[in-house]
Motif scaffolding. Structure first.
Motif, PDB file in Angstrom:
ATOM      1  N   ASN A   1       7.540   3.627  -2.494  1.00  0.00           N
ATOM      2  CA  ASN A   1       7.270   3.780  -1.066  1.00  0.00           C
ATOM      3  C   ASN A   1       5.910   3.163  -0.783  1.00  0.00           C
ATOM      4  O   ASN A   1       5.222   2.727  -1.712  1.00  0.00           O
ATOM      5  N   LEU A   2       5.507   3.132   0.465  1.00  0.00           N
ATOM      6  CA  LEU A   2       4.330   2.372   0.855  1.00  0.00           C
ATOM      7  C   LEU A   2       3.103   3.224   1.141  1.00  0.00           C
ATOM      8  O   LEU A   2       2.068   2.682   1.534  1.00  0.00           O
ATOM      9  N   VAL A   3       3.193   4.536   0.984  1.00  0.00           N
ATOM     10  CA  VAL A   3       2.072   5.388   1.355  1.00  0.00           C
ATOM     11  C   VAL A   3       1.584   6.283   0.218  1.00  0.00           C
ATOM     12  O   VAL A   3       0.426   6.705   0.217  1.00  0.00           O
ATOM     13  N   ASP A   4       2.434   6.601  -0.745  1.00  0.00           N
ATOM     14  CA  ASP A   4       2.051   7.532  -1.803  1.00  0.00           C
ATOM     15  C   ASP A   4       2.458   6.945  -3.152  1.00  0.00           C
ATOM     16  O   ASP A   4       3.628   6.713  -3.405  1.00  0.00           O
ATOM     17  N   TRP A   5       1.460   6.692  -4.001  1.00  0.00           N
ATOM     18  CA  TRP A   5       1.733   6.063  -5.291  1.00  0.00           C
ATOM     19  C   TRP A   5       1.650   7.054  -6.448  1.00  0.00           C
ATOM     20  O   TRP A   5       1.801   6.672  -7.601  1.00  0.00           O
TER      21      TRP A   5
END
Length: 266
Positions: free
Chosen positions: A251-255
């Motif tokens: 996803n693009l917000v939480d790594w």
């Protein structure tokens, strides 16, 4: 029958330009009407000017600047035109190469997000052959938080000698093999992929060597992989000199839960 003079509207309609464009040419001194009525201010063009207007359009279609077109038209010779054409050809070739590189980067980024669609994400070992890869890296320390590594790499990327280099957004770590066998994540450098070698000696530049790698996938920040499988595989083999952990975001917000591919050079 050919007329001597054509209104600005007639000229615009015949040549596929707007009257506003013809007025702009006039204001810039590129091409003025052959006659302007002193009473009405109406502009008139001659048939002989049509080919000049058409040439201006044609050269604009090549991307030539109007000031260059003015210089060419004012001189009126092929010798004046050709250097501008050669230069614009070079400029467009550079632009085309930049667009081609951008398309390849987009394709690479699409594949980055699709990479884990095929194959199992559970702990199992598989072999990959990797080509030589180029990265920009910073050192990691035992006292570091992940944020310290991120900030250190961001600062390196922003340095003048690196700021314009073409990156590919895949982050990774060089990690300690013994800690990996103990189920611990211990990085000693943090890096980001580069599209190509920078072409100059650089403190933060590194090369990941071509070779065969034994790999597995795990959310490495959770330190939850099965160490027995690794210990058994490497029990009778030489200790690897290089272990990588490459991040693949889902996803693009939480790594924090991102899957990693661990690559162990053999």
């Amino acid at each position: 029958m050919t007329k001597d003079l054509y209104t600005i509207g007639e000229t615009a309609g015949l040549l596929g330009v707007s009257a506003q464009t013809l007025r702009f040419y006039d204001r810039k001194g590129i091409l003025s009407p052959v006659y302007t009525d002193p009473t009405t201010g109406y502009r008139y063009y001659s048939y002989k000017q049509f080919h000049i207007i058409d040439r201006i359009k044609y050269l604009q279609g090549f991307g030539l600047a109007l000031e260059d077109i003015y210089s060419i038209i004012s001189d009126g010779t092929v010798d004046k035109l050709l250097p501008f054409l050669y230069k614009q050809k070079e400029n467009l070739a550079e632009e085309a190469k930049a667009i081609e590189d951008r398309i390849k980067d987009i394709e690479w980024y699409i594949n980055y997000f699709k990479y884990f669609e095929d194959g199992e994400n559970d702990m199992y070992l598989y072999r990959l052959h990797q080509e030589k890869r180029y990265v920009l890296k910073v050192q990691c320390y035992s006292s570091d938080e992940l944020s310290d590594m991120e900030i250190r790499l961001a600062a390196a990327k922003s340095m003048p000698e690196y700021a314009r280099l073409p990156y590919r957004r895949l982050y990774g770590y060089k990690i300690d093999f013994d800690s990996l066998l103990d189920g611990k994540f211990r990085p000693y450098s943090y890096f980001i992929y580069m599209r190509k070698e920078p072409g100059f000696a650089a403190e933060h530049f590194d090369i990941l060597p071509e070779g065969d790698y034994i790999c597995f996938r795990t959310p490495i920040l959770k330190e939850s992989w099965q160490t027995d499988i690794l210990k058994n595989y490497f029990r009778d083999t030489q200790r690897p000199k290089l272990v990588l952990a490459l991040e693949f975001e889902d996803n693009l917000v939480d790594w924090s839960d991102a899957m990693y591919e661990v690559q162990i050079l053999i």
